[in-house]
Design a protein around this motif. Structure first.
Motif, short mmCIF file in Angstrom:
data_model
loop_
_atom_site.label_atom_id
_atom_site.label_comp_id
_atom_site.label_asym_id
_atom_site.label_seq_id
_atom_site.Cartn_x
_atom_site.Cartn_y
_atom_site.Cartn_z
N PHE A 64 40.06 44.10 62.68
CA PHE A 64 40.86 42.89 62.93
C PHE A 64 41.88 42.58 61.84
CE2 PHE A 64 41.94 38.46 62.97
CZ PHE A 64 42.12 38.17 64.32
N PRO A 65 41.51 42.57 60.55
CA PRO A 65 42.48 42.18 59.52
C PRO A 65 43.74 43.03 59.52
CG PRO A 65 40.26 42.20 58.61
CD PRO A 65 40.17 42.83 59.96
N VAL A 66 43.60 44.33 59.76
CA VAL A 66 44.75 45.22 59.76
C VAL A 66 45.53 45.11 61.07
CG1 VAL A 66 45.54 47.60 59.57
CG2 VAL A 66 43.59 46.82 58.21
N GLY A 75 48.63 30.85 59.29
CA GLY A 75 49.03 30.70 57.90
C GLY A 75 48.06 31.29 56.90
N ARG A 76 47.30 32.30 57.33
CA ARG A 76 46.34 32.94 56.42
C ARG A 76 46.41 34.45 56.61
NH1 ARG A 76 40.33 30.77 56.12
NH2 ARG A 76 41.50 29.14 55.00
N ASP A 77 46.59 35.15 55.51
CA ASP A 77 46.67 36.60 55.55
C ASP A 77 45.25 37.17 55.51
OD1 ASP A 77 47.08 39.28 55.22
OD2 ASP A 77 48.18 39.13 53.33
N PRO A 78 44.80 37.82 56.59
CA PRO A 78 43.43 38.35 56.60
C PRO A 78 43.23 39.51 55.63
CG PRO A 78 44.60 39.04 58.57
CD PRO A 78 45.48 38.05 57.87
N LEU A 79 44.33 40.01 55.04
CA LEU A 79 44.22 41.06 54.02
C LEU A 79 44.48 40.53 52.61
CD1 LEU A 79 45.96 44.10 55.79
CD2 LEU A 79 43.50 43.70 55.44
N ASP A 80 44.44 39.23 52.46
CA ASP A 80 44.63 38.60 51.15
C ASP A 80 43.59 39.15 50.18
OD1 ASP A 80 44.82 37.02 48.93
OD2 ASP A 80 44.71 35.11 49.99
N PRO A 81 44.01 39.81 49.10
CA PRO A 81 43.06 40.41 48.15
C PRO A 81 42.06 39.40 47.58
CG PRO A 81 45.28 41.18 47.70
CD PRO A 81 45.41 40.06 48.71
N GLU A 82 42.47 38.14 47.46
CA GLU A 82 41.59 37.14 46.88
C GLU A 82 40.45 36.74 47.83
OE1 GLU A 82 43.74 33.80 45.43
OE2 GLU A 82 44.88 34.96 43.96
N ARG A 83 40.60 37.06 49.12
CA ARG A 83 39.55 36.73 50.09
C ARG A 83 38.79 37.97 50.55
NH1 ARG A 83 39.74 31.63 51.93
NH2 ARG A 83 38.51 32.15 53.78
N ARG A 84 39.14 39.11 49.98
CA ARG A 84 38.54 40.37 50.43
C ARG A 84 37.03 40.38 50.25
NH1 ARG A 84 37.53 45.34 48.03
NH2 ARG A 84 37.63 47.12 49.47
N ALA A 85 36.56 39.99 49.08
CA ALA A 85 35.11 39.98 48.83
C ALA A 85 34.41 39.02 49.78
CB ALA A 85 34.84 39.58 47.37
N HIS A 86 35.05 37.91 50.08
CA HIS A 86 34.49 36.93 51.02
C HIS A 86 34.32 37.53 52.40
CE1 HIS A 86 34.03 33.30 53.45
NE2 HIS A 86 35.14 33.62 54.10
#
Length: 217
Positions: A176-178, A189-200
């Motif tokens: 899904f994120p890609v 308004g949210r990037d599903p590949l945002d590095p800061e949310r990757r671990a989450h």
């Protein structure tokens, strides 16, 4: 004395050339789709010619199928390298889920190729003998983890849950994120590949799979 290069050298050159062609072809097919990609352009971006591409691969469709085979083989090799020895079933399935998430988010071209081939209703995929049983190893791996979890009483033990369903669940969230990065980002308004949310997101996927398998009917 012959001026021809040694046979081993020619073989290495051929292998390197084919790998380079596949690298470029992967990018072109992923970016432009099967219909939009051009063998002439792929040749222009490599150190070879259109004639040599046809010599090595046979044609555009055969080249595309080789690209698909290499892309699918990559994730299957990563899955087969997973070592769940010593892990309890919940940690083992979490580990596999997180590895799949890592692979898919790091290989955007693979996800795009899968999306393109779905548009074509897998008409090229079915022509590959290599990919005919490509899904078997990961299903066997998941089946083994599920069996251990059921034996230990930590996973649900019913006929509604099988390895294919679990694989689909993991793949859905990992893809899904890609596949939806741009539309999802535009709408919410949210990037599903945002590095800061990757671990989450990795933890979220593992939690979902473990919670589903641990549920009682």
């Amino acid at each position: 004395m012959s001026d021809q290069p040694p046979k081993n050298s020619r073989l290495r050159d051929a292998v390197r050339t084919q790998a380079e062609i596949l690298d470029v072809a992967t990018r072109e097919f992923a970016e432009r789709g099967y219909a939009g990609a051009r063998v002439d352009e792929i040749a222009a971006l490599t150190r070879t010619t259109k004639r040599m591409i046809y010599y090595y691969f046979g044609g555009k469709e055969q080249l595309y199928i080789k690209v698909l085979e290499r892309a699918y083989t990559g994730i299957r090799e990563a899955e087969q390298a997973v070592d769940v020895t010593g892990l309890d079933p919940a940690e083992a399935i979490r580990h596999l889920a997180e590895l799949t998430f890592d692979h898919h988010t790091a290989h955007a071209d693979f996800i795009r190729l899968v999306s393109i081939e779905n548009i074509h209703r897998a008409e090229h995929l079915v022509k590959s003998e290599t990919l005919a049983k490509a899904g078997t190893p990961v299903i066997d791996l998941i089946s083994g983890i599920l069996a251990r979890g059921r034996e230990q009483g930590v996973f649900r033990n019913d006929t509604d849950t099988d390895a294919v369903d679990v694989h689909m669940m993991i793949s859905s969230f990992a893809v899904f994120p890609v596949a939806n990065q741009h539309t999802f980002g535009t709408l919410f308004g949210r990037d599903p590949l945002d590095p800061e949310r990757r671990a989450h997101y990795r933890r979220m996927l593992g939690d979902m799979v473990v919670a589903y398998l641990s549920a009682r009917s």
